[in-house]
Scaffold this motif. Structure first.
Motif, PDB file in Angstrom:
ATOM      1  N   HIS A 164       2.515  15.334   5.771  1.00 23.84           N
ATOM      2  CA  HIS A 164       1.310  14.852   6.447  1.00 23.84           C
ATOM      3  C   HIS A 164       1.457  13.414   6.963  1.00 23.84           C
ATOM      4  O   HIS A 164       0.783  13.011   7.899  1.00 23.84           O
ATOM      5  CB  HIS A 164       0.099  14.942   5.512  1.00 23.84           C
ATOM      6  CG  HIS A 164      -0.022  13.802   4.559  1.00 23.84           C
ATOM      7  ND1 HIS A 164       0.700  13.746   3.395  1.00 23.84           N
ATOM      8  CD2 HIS A 164      -0.770  12.666   4.609  1.00 23.84           C
ATOM      9  CE1 HIS A 164       0.400  12.625   2.759  1.00 23.84           C
ATOM     10  NE2 HIS A 164      -0.476  11.953   3.454  1.00 23.84           N
ATOM     11  N   THR A 165       2.389  12.627   6.360  1.00 24.09           N
ATOM     12  CA  THR A 165       2.565  11.241   6.831  1.00 24.09           C
ATOM     13  C   THR A 165       3.198  11.183   8.209  1.00 24.09           C
ATOM     14  O   THR A 165       3.188  10.138   8.855  1.00 24.09           O
ATOM     15  CB  THR A 165       3.454  10.440   5.858  1.00 24.09           C
ATOM     16  OG1 THR A 165       4.734  11.084   5.750  1.00 24.09           O
ATOM     17  CG2 THR A 165       2.808  10.345   4.478  1.00 24.09           C
ATOM     18  N   HIS A 168       0.617   4.400   0.782  1.00 22.22           N
ATOM     19  CA  HIS A 168       0.636   5.285   1.945  1.00 22.22           C
ATOM     20  C   HIS A 168       1.295   4.613   3.143  1.00 22.22           C
ATOM     21  O   HIS A 168       1.937   5.284   3.962  1.00 22.22           O
ATOM     22  CB  HIS A 168      -0.789   5.746   2.283  1.00 22.22           C
ATOM     23  CG  HIS A 168      -1.691   4.674   2.799  1.00 22.22           C
ATOM     24  ND1 HIS A 168      -2.243   3.702   1.985  1.00 22.22           N
ATOM     25  CD2 HIS A 168      -2.145   4.406   4.065  1.00 22.22           C
ATOM     26  CE1 HIS A 168      -2.994   2.903   2.709  1.00 22.22           C
ATOM     27  NE2 HIS A 168      -2.946   3.298   3.964  1.00 22.22           N
ATOM     28  N   LYS A 189       0.857  -1.177   0.000  1.00 28.59           N
ATOM     29  CA  LYS A 189       0.000   0.000   0.000  1.00 28.59           C
ATOM     30  C   LYS A 189       0.899   1.235   0.000  1.00 28.59           C
ATOM     31  O   LYS A 189       1.707   1.411   0.931  1.00 28.59           O
ATOM     32  CB  LYS A 189      -0.900   0.034   1.238  1.00 28.59           C
ATOM     33  CG  LYS A 189      -1.834  -1.158   1.375  1.00 28.59           C
ATOM     34  CD  LYS A 189      -2.979  -1.079   0.381  1.00 28.59           C
ATOM     35  CE  LYS A 189      -3.981  -2.204   0.619  1.00 28.59           C
ATOM     36  NZ  LYS A 189      -5.078  -2.174  -0.372  1.00 28.59           N
ATOM     37  N   ALA A 228       5.094   4.708   2.518  1.00 25.03           N
ATOM     38  CA  ALA A 228       5.593   6.049   2.834  1.00 25.03           C
ATOM     39  C   ALA A 228       5.677   6.260   4.342  1.00 25.03           C
ATOM     40  O   ALA A 228       6.659   6.822   4.859  1.00 25.03           O
ATOM     41  CB  ALA A 228       4.694   7.101   2.197  1.00 25.03           C
ATOM     42  N   LYS A 229       4.657   5.793   5.052  1.00 27.71           N
ATOM     43  CA  LYS A 229       4.649   5.941   6.504  1.00 27.71           C
ATOM     44  C   LYS A 229       5.781   5.147   7.157  1.00 27.71           C
ATOM     45  O   LYS A 229       6.361   5.572   8.160  1.00 27.71           O
ATOM     46  CB  LYS A 229       3.305   5.482   7.062  1.00 27.71           C
ATOM     47  CG  LYS A 229       3.105   5.765   8.543  1.00 27.71           C
ATOM     48  CD  LYS A 229       1.701   5.402   8.983  1.00 27.71           C
ATOM     49  CE  LYS A 229       1.480   5.727  10.449  1.00 27.71           C
ATOM     50  NZ  LYS A 229       0.098   5.391  10.884  1.00 27.71           N
ATOM     51  N   ALA A 252      -5.396   5.048  -5.657  1.00 27.17           N
ATOM     52  CA  ALA A 252      -4.561   5.675  -4.635  1.00 27.17           C
ATOM     53  C   ALA A 252      -4.752   7.179  -4.539  1.00 27.17           C
ATOM     54  O   ALA A 252      -4.424   7.783  -3.519  1.00 27.17           O
ATOM     55  CB  ALA A 252      -3.076   5.377  -4.922  1.00 27.17           C
ATOM     56  N   GLU A 253      -5.267   7.816  -5.584  1.00 26.90           N
ATOM     57  CA  GLU A 253      -5.352   9.270  -5.605  1.00 26.90           C
ATOM     58  C   GLU A 253      -6.341   9.789  -4.567  1.00 26.90           C
ATOM     59  O   GLU A 253      -7.338   9.161  -4.246  1.00 26.90           O
ATOM     60  CB  GLU A 253      -5.791   9.763  -7.002  1.00 26.90           C
ATOM     61  CG  GLU A 253      -4.751   9.539  -8.092  1.00 26.90           C
ATOM     62  CD  GLU A 253      -3.531  10.423  -7.914  1.00 26.90           C
ATOM     63  OE1 GLU A 253      -3.536  11.257  -6.995  1.00 26.90           O
ATOM     64  OE2 GLU A 253      -2.587  10.275  -8.684  1.00 26.90           O
ATOM     65  N   THR A 254      -6.074  10.983  -4.065  1.00 29.87           N
ATOM     66  CA  THR A 254      -6.999  11.666  -3.179  1.00 29.87           C
ATOM     67  C   THR A 254      -7.988  12.452  -4.010  1.00 29.87           C
ATOM     68  O   THR A 254      -7.932  12.456  -5.234  1.00 29.87           O
ATOM     69  CB  THR A 254      -6.228  12.622  -2.254  1.00 29.87           C
ATOM     70  OG1 THR A 254      -5.575  13.578  -3.077  1.00 29.87           O
ATOM     71  CG2 THR A 254      -5.221  11.878  -1.415  1.00 29.87           C
ATOM     72  N   GLY A 290       8.572  13.738   4.470  1.00 30.73           N
ATOM     73  CA  GLY A 290       8.132  12.596   5.255  1.00 30.73           C
ATOM     74  C   GLY A 290       9.236  11.979   6.095  1.00 30.73           C
ATOM     75  O   GLY A 290       9.030  10.930   6.716  1.00 30.73           O
TER      76      GLY A 290
END
Length: 303
Positions: A111-112, A80, A78, A83-84, A287-289, A175
């Motif tokens: 933001h992550t 996100h 995933k 990235a986290k 995946a897009e916001t 990040g």
């Protein structure tokens, strides 16, 4: 360049990564590791599977088989969550929020690392304001680091091409990753911009972030990297120091277009590329916001 400390736990370990699109194999059983304080290059002719491999590392694709681990922890497929965990990337085609300012773009990347949720944002209490202040401070530090402070209030779309590339890197660094993946960071750059990018990547490494980079500019790669891996037709052909890879006759043959046994024809390569494009489009849609990043073109591309 630094000397890689191979006794340290790798920040990235890819084991047997394979990606098939239907009956077509774009990446086949690729192993690769990246250690702390190391810059690793990933090269290969067009269609070698480099970007597909990157997409498997960052969760954009779910590998058909194999696994990807960050600091010995297997990553979920995933984007996100990858990235986290600590892996950030840039794209070959610049993807910025074109109508947001330079500072706002970097804030999005941070933001992550924020813990405040929707409830805190709605209440806008002391904790929210402290987090907002810390995020702004970190973003300003990254603009200073990349030389973009004077452009903080400019819209991303109005930056020169080389500075757009810097902004994408600054946003990725927001990040606080342990590993940064760069997909052709000097594509379309002039020699001055390329030299500036090289110095920026060295500075990123010196601050403690390992780097894995795809690039077609061989001079850039061999002047930059501690180690280079070569993909040919989806398989890792060789891996080693820049001197060893440059001297490898198989690498020279691959770049000269000498066919290997079982090499795919043009029709098969086109099928793989079409399948990759379809897979990428589907993954991006999921995946897009609600406000997706724009692809920012070099100014002359619109002429």
């Amino acid at each position: 360049m630094t000397t890689t400390t191979t006794t340290e736990t790798p920040v990235l370990t890819a084991t047997g990564v394979t990606m098939r699109f239907g009956g077509l194999t774009a990446v086949r059983a690729v192993d690769l590791s990246v250690h702390p304080h190391e810059i690793v290059g990933l090269i290969g002719p067009n269609g070698a599977g480099k970007t597909t491999f990157f997409n498997c590392l960052t969760g954009l694709y779910v590998p058909t088989s194999g696994k990807v681990a960050y600091k010995n922890t297997t990553l979920p497929p995933k984007p996100h969550l990858v990235a986290k965990a600590g892996i950030a990337r840039t794209f070959q085609n610049i993807r910025l929020f074109a109508n947001m300012t330079v500072l706002e773009n970097v804030l999005v990347g941070h933001h992550t690392r924020t813990k405040e949720g929707l409830f805190a944002a709605l209440l806008r209490g002391p904790a929210f304001h402290r987090a907002e202040k810390a995020s702004t401070q970190r973003a300003q530090e990254l603009l200073e680091f990349t030389g973009l402070t004077p452009k903080a209030d400019h819209l991303a779309r109005n930056l020169p091409y080389g500075e757009q590339r810097k902004l994408e890197i600054a946003r990725a660094l927001a990040g606080d990753p342990g590993l940064l993946l760069l997909d052709e960071p000097t594509a379309g750059m002039n020699p001055q911009e390329t030299r500036a990018t090289q110095q920026l990547v060295f500075a990123i490494r010196d601050q403690g972030t390992a780097v894995l980079v795809i690039e077609h500019d061989m001079r850039f790669i061999f002047n930059l990297c501690d180690r280079v891996a070569v993909l040919v037709q989806g398989e890792k052909l060789t891996e080693g120091t820049t001197d060893a890879v440059q001297a490898d006759e198989r690498v020279i043959a691959a770049y000269l277009g000498t066919p290997f046994e079982g090499a795919p024809g043009a029709d098969e390569i086109a099928e793989v590329e079409a399948a990759e494009a379809a897979e990428t489009a589907g993954a991006a849609e999921n995946a897009e916001t609600a406000t997706p990043p724009d692809t920012v073109a070099r100014p002359e591309d619109n002429q």
